[in-house]
Write a protein that holds these residues in place. Structure first.
Motif, PDB file in Angstrom:
ATOM      1  N   LEU A   1     -37.975  31.937  32.530  1.00 55.22           N
ATOM      2  CA  LEU A   1     -37.706  31.288  31.329  1.00 55.22           C
ATOM      3  C   LEU A   1     -38.725  30.444  30.609  1.00 55.22           C
ATOM      4  O   LEU A   1     -39.560  29.666  31.537  1.00 55.22           O
ATOM      5  N   ALA A   2     -38.757  30.146  29.543  1.00 55.84           N
ATOM      6  CA  ALA A   2     -39.316  29.045  28.748  1.00 55.84           C
ATOM      7  C   ALA A   2     -38.460  28.453  27.755  1.00 55.84           C
ATOM      8  O   ALA A   2     -37.758  29.181  27.491  1.00 55.84           O
ATOM      9  N   HIS A   3     -38.499  26.780  27.998  1.00 59.21           N
ATOM     10  CA  HIS A   3     -37.413  26.141  27.247  1.00 59.21           C
ATOM     11  C   HIS A   3     -37.897  25.100  26.744  1.00 59.21           C
ATOM     12  O   HIS A   3     -38.574  24.340  27.184  1.00 59.21           O
ATOM     13  N   ALA A   4     -37.777  24.660  25.139  1.00 62.62           N
ATOM     14  CA  ALA A   4     -38.209  23.572  24.677  1.00 62.62           C
ATOM     15  C   ALA A   4     -37.447  22.411  24.984  1.00 62.62           C
ATOM     16  O   ALA A   4     -36.265  22.401  25.471  1.00 62.62           O
ATOM     17  N   THR A   5     -38.304  21.462  25.092  1.00 58.33           N
ATOM     18  CA  THR A   5     -37.477  20.118  25.562  1.00 58.33           C
ATOM     19  C   THR A   5     -38.246  19.085  24.834  1.00 58.33           C
ATOM     20  O   THR A   5     -39.361  18.873  23.998  1.00 58.33           O
ATOM     21  N   ALA A   6     -37.434  17.648  24.760  1.00 54.83           N
ATOM     22  CA  ALA A   6     -37.883  16.540  23.906  1.00 54.83           C
ATOM     23  C   ALA A   6     -38.486  15.698  24.967  1.00 54.83           C
ATOM     24  O   ALA A   6     -39.138  14.490  24.599  1.00 54.83           O
ATOM     25  N   ASP A   7     -38.869  16.002  26.332  1.00 52.31           N
ATOM     26  CA  ASP A   7     -38.914  15.048  27.265  1.00 52.31           C
ATOM     27  C   ASP A   7     -40.648  14.795  27.127  1.00 52.31           C
ATOM     28  O   ASP A   7     -40.904  13.444  27.086  1.00 52.31           O
ATOM     29  N   LEU A   8     -41.276  15.673  26.459  1.00 54.34           N
ATOM     30  CA  LEU A   8     -42.952  15.502  26.138  1.00 54.34           C
ATOM     31  C   LEU A   8     -43.249  14.704  24.929  1.00 54.34           C
ATOM     32  O   LEU A   8     -44.330  14.132  25.116  1.00 54.34           O
ATOM     33  N   ASN A   9     -42.294  14.627  24.031  1.00 52.91           N
ATOM     34  CA  ASN A   9     -42.585  14.013  22.768  1.00 52.91           C
ATOM     35  C   ASN A   9     -41.288  13.901  22.029  1.00 52.91           C
ATOM     36  O   ASN A   9     -40.863  14.443  21.251  1.00 52.91           O
ATOM     37  N   PRO A  10     -40.455  12.675  22.626  1.00 46.91           N
ATOM     38  CA  PRO A  10     -39.210  12.669  22.192  1.00 46.91           C
ATOM     39  C   PRO A  10     -39.002  12.580  20.563  1.00 46.91           C
ATOM     40  O   PRO A  10     -37.800  13.046  20.069  1.00 46.91           O
ATOM     41  N   GLU A  11     -39.774  11.652  19.814  1.00 50.76           N
ATOM     42  CA  GLU A  11     -39.532  11.456  18.273  1.00 50.76           C
ATOM     43  C   GLU A  11     -39.728  12.656  17.653  1.00 50.76           C
ATOM     44  O   GLU A  11     -38.997  12.945  16.544  1.00 50.76           O
ATOM     45  N   GLN A  12     -41.076  13.174  18.105  1.00 50.81           N
ATOM     46  CA  GLN A  12     -41.170  14.568  17.352  1.00 50.81           C
ATOM     47  C   GLN A  12     -40.000  15.644  17.467  1.00 50.81           C
ATOM     48  O   GLN A  12     -39.763  16.168  16.490  1.00 50.81           O
ATOM     49  N   MET A  13     -39.754  15.721  18.731  1.00 47.81           N
ATOM     50  CA  MET A  13     -38.858  16.952  18.944  1.00 47.81           C
ATOM     51  C   MET A  13     -37.221  16.590  18.499  1.00 47.81           C
ATOM     52  O   MET A  13     -36.620  17.575  18.152  1.00 47.81           O
ATOM     53  N   ALA A  14     -37.070  15.165  18.034  1.00 49.64           N
ATOM     54  CA  ALA A  14     -35.902  14.584  17.642  1.00 49.64           C
ATOM     55  C   ALA A  14     -35.821  15.196  16.323  1.00 49.64           C
ATOM     56  O   ALA A  14     -34.979  15.804  15.678  1.00 49.64           O
TER      57      ALA A  14
END
Length: 269
Positions: free
Chosen positions: A188-201
């Motif tokens: 699987l590949a899965h998007a995350t906010a871990d690596l750039n929280p503000e942007q991904m929010a």
């Protein structure tokens, strides 16, 4: 189970938005507009999509060549983009069998482009709801193609972040992996906010407003729960571009904070 092949061009769809990011032509103005809106807050999303696709190629090649897997169940297939999963697998072994599953009517329209198997292999396309594991397992497209006495690789690339916990993401994975025999794999590949929280929010908020599928970004620990009881293949769950990179893929450079996604493969005991 019957499904409509009507394509709704009034609302963007995740598969068509993804096709746009990959440079495909099977999308509409509404999808382009949604994709461009996401790009405004996530400028590297096109490169991220390229790296995501490249992970799929590397992962399938690993499974077919090193792990010896000859059967693949690809859920969330998306619009055909060369090379497709079966072309990678059958490039290693022409007898490989692949079942593609998607619920987007436009993928159904283009399904014939997927169904060109190498001699000796077998392909099937199933138009079904990805969250309904039982409908997939019981479908003749699956039962006539997949031998459950042999290992199967379940591919969920860029799918689970489109399915919230409430919509049954874990039940999907468990329902399918429980049926697959020992020695099978989950990739699987899965998007995350871990690596750039503000942007991904900002991306999550925008994506929720513009596309037809509501999803859920997950942390590293949350993505790891999909692999409970399985053995991760080295290097484990890592940013997508760091999973066994190959120089011959000639990909644009990307940083962890730009890609904002994890990828992994694990083996069922």
């Amino acid at each position: 189970m019957t499904h409509s092949s009507h394509v709704d061009t009034t609302k963007p769809h995740s598969a068509r938005v993804y096709d746009y990011w990959l440079g495909g032509k099977n999308n509409y103005e509404v999808d382009e507009a949604a994709a461009e809106q996401v790009q405004k807050v996530w400028p590297s999303v096109r490169r991220g999509a390229q790296h995501n696709r490249a992970f799929m190629h590397r992962a399938v090649h690993y499974l077919a060549s090193e792990a010896g897997v000859r059967q693949f169940l690809d859920i969330g297939t998306g619009i055909p983009t060369q090379p497709n999963l079966h072309q990678i697998a059958q490039g290693v072994d022409p007898t490989a069998r692949v079942v593609y599953v998607d619920n987007d009517p436009i993928v159904l329209v283009y399904a014939s482009a997927l169904l060109r198997s190498a001699p000796g292999g077998r392909l099937a396309y199933l138009h079904a709801d990805a969250t309904d594991a039982r409908s997939i397992i019981n479908a003749p497209e699956f039962t006539d193609t997949i031998d459950l006495d042999e290992p199967v690789a379940l591919s969920l690339v860029a799918l689970l972040h489109l399915i919230s916990d409430e919509r049954g993401a874990h039940e999907l994975v468990e329902g399918l992996m429980d049926v697959l025999p020992s020695g099978s794999y989950l990739m699987l590949a899965h998007a995350t906010a871990d690596l750039n929280p503000e942007q991904m929010a900002a991306v999550a908020e925008m994506y929720g407003k513009t596309t037809t599928t509501g999803g859920q970004l997950r942390t590293h620990a949350e993505v790891m729960t999909f692999f409970d009881g399985m053995d991760l293949v080295d290097p484990g769950l890592v940013p997508t571009h760091r999973w066994r990179p190959r120089p011959d893929q000639d990909l644009p450079e990307i940083a962890d904070a730009e890609i904002c996604a994890y990828a992994a493969i694990a083996r069922k005991r």
